[in-house]
Write a protein that holds these residues in place. Structure first.
Motif, short mmCIF file in Angstrom:
data_model
loop_
_atom_site.label_atom_id
_atom_site.label_comp_id
_atom_site.label_asym_id
_atom_site.label_seq_id
_atom_site.Cartn_x
_atom_site.Cartn_y
_atom_site.Cartn_z
N VAL A 129 -24.22 -11.06 -31.06
CA VAL A 129 -24.22 -11.96 -32.22
C VAL A 129 -24.12 -13.44 -31.87
CG1 VAL A 129 -23.41 -10.19 -33.84
CG2 VAL A 129 -21.74 -11.64 -32.65
N ARG A 130 -23.84 -13.76 -30.62
CA ARG A 130 -23.88 -15.12 -30.07
C ARG A 130 -23.03 -16.18 -30.82
NH1 ARG A 130 -29.05 -13.80 -30.95
NH2 ARG A 130 -29.37 -15.65 -32.22
N PRO A 131 -21.75 -15.94 -31.03
CA PRO A 131 -20.93 -17.02 -31.60
C PRO A 131 -20.72 -18.11 -30.55
CG PRO A 131 -19.52 -15.22 -30.93
CD PRO A 131 -20.95 -14.75 -30.73
N GLN A 132 -20.36 -19.29 -31.01
CA GLN A 132 -20.07 -20.39 -30.08
C GLN A 132 -18.69 -20.21 -29.44
OE1 GLN A 132 -20.61 -24.16 -32.05
NE2 GLN A 132 -22.59 -23.55 -32.86
N TRP A 133 -17.71 -19.81 -30.24
CA TRP A 133 -16.32 -19.72 -29.79
C TRP A 133 -15.70 -18.39 -30.20
CZ3 TRP A 133 -13.31 -23.23 -27.11
CH2 TRP A 133 -13.84 -24.53 -26.95
N LEU A 134 -14.77 -17.93 -29.38
CA LEU A 134 -13.88 -16.83 -29.72
C LEU A 134 -12.47 -17.40 -29.77
CD1 LEU A 134 -15.10 -13.96 -27.36
CD2 LEU A 134 -15.75 -14.40 -29.73
N ALA A 135 -11.77 -17.13 -30.87
CA ALA A 135 -10.36 -17.50 -30.99
C ALA A 135 -9.58 -16.20 -30.81
CB ALA A 135 -10.08 -18.13 -32.34
N ILE A 136 -9.04 -16.00 -29.62
CA ILE A 136 -8.30 -14.78 -29.32
C ILE A 136 -6.89 -14.92 -29.89
CG2 ILE A 136 -7.47 -13.23 -27.50
CD1 ILE A 136 -10.52 -13.39 -27.49
N LEU A 137 -6.48 -13.96 -30.71
CA LEU A 137 -5.20 -14.02 -31.40
C LEU A 137 -4.11 -13.34 -30.59
CD1 LEU A 137 -6.62 -13.16 -34.92
CD2 LEU A 137 -6.11 -15.43 -34.01
N GLY A 138 -3.60 -14.05 -29.62
CA GLY A 138 -2.50 -13.53 -28.80
C GLY A 138 -2.84 -13.49 -27.33
N VAL A 139 -1.97 -14.07 -26.55
CA VAL A 139 -2.21 -14.20 -25.11
C VAL A 139 -1.97 -12.90 -24.35
CG1 VAL A 139 0.09 -15.08 -24.50
CG2 VAL A 139 -1.89 -15.77 -23.15
N THR A 140 -1.03 -12.07 -24.78
CA THR A 140 -0.68 -10.87 -24.02
C THR A 140 -1.85 -9.89 -23.95
OG1 THR A 140 1.62 -11.17 -24.63
CG2 THR A 140 1.00 -9.00 -23.79
N GLY A 141 -2.47 -9.60 -25.09
CA GLY A 141 -3.61 -8.69 -25.10
C GLY A 141 -4.77 -9.22 -24.28
#
Length: 192
Positions: free
Chosen positions: A108-120
């Protein structure tokens, strides 16, 4: 498993081609799976943080998640299996989920991923030293930024601090401030 078992449900992604930012949870909670909507549940602070940080012009309800692509936003997760707590996921599930996520992102080629949580993120992508903020390299072609997990269980980030972290990511991704609450920065660095 019976069909009415939330743990058997695969929560649909909220994705479209070429989005600006896709928010990536660790995995759906049981309440979200039962309701059929991402970040559903009284203790989840995702929707308030999304609005307060300027991603959306008003606070959305989980049932309104399909409006996000209109603003260039989407939702998915690393692992698709719902659990009561992310700690119930095995290391192997997180790694396999990370590989699956990279494929979904490439499609789907998004520009950014905002990962919700550093541990995972650390476990899924073999990045034990990852910290909040922008990450080196890309995932499935998208740039990566880690924001705090919005779960009510994350006591390290009260709502105002959570919104500031989301706003830092929003400004870096070039998403305009749609709420007018925090503006376009500058924002304090984490821990200040």
């Amino acid at each position: 498993m019976p069909d009415d078992d939330p743990a058997a449900v695969v929560l649909p992604d909220v994705l479209a081609q070429d989005l600006r930012v896709v928010f990536v949870g660790i995995n759906p909670g049981l309440a979200a799976a039962a309701a059929g909507h991402s970040f559903h549940g009284a203790g989840n602070r995702f929707w308030p943080a999304l609005h307060r940080s300027g991603f959306t012009p008003r606070r959305l309800r989980a049932e309104e998640e399909r409006l996000l692509p209109d603003w260039g936003l989407g939702i998915t997760s690393i692992v698709r299996r719902p659990t009561a707590r992310a700690a119930q996921l095995s290391r192997a599930e997180l790694v396999a989920g990370g590989e699956d996520l990279a494929e979904r992102v490439r499609a789907v080629r998004p520009q950014w991923l905002a990962i919700l949580g550093v541990t995972g993120y650390r476990v899924a992508f073999g990045a034990p030293r990852a910290r909040l903020g922008p990450q080196p390299g890309t995932l499935g072609g998208a740039r990566v930024w880690i924001v705090p997990n919005p779960s009510g269980l994350n006591a390290h980030f009260p709502p105002a601090a959570l919104a500031v972290e989301f706003a830092r990511m929003r400004a870096a991704a070039g998403v305009p401030d749609r709420s007018g609450i925090l503006g376009d920065g500058p924002f304090p660095e984490p821990g200040h």
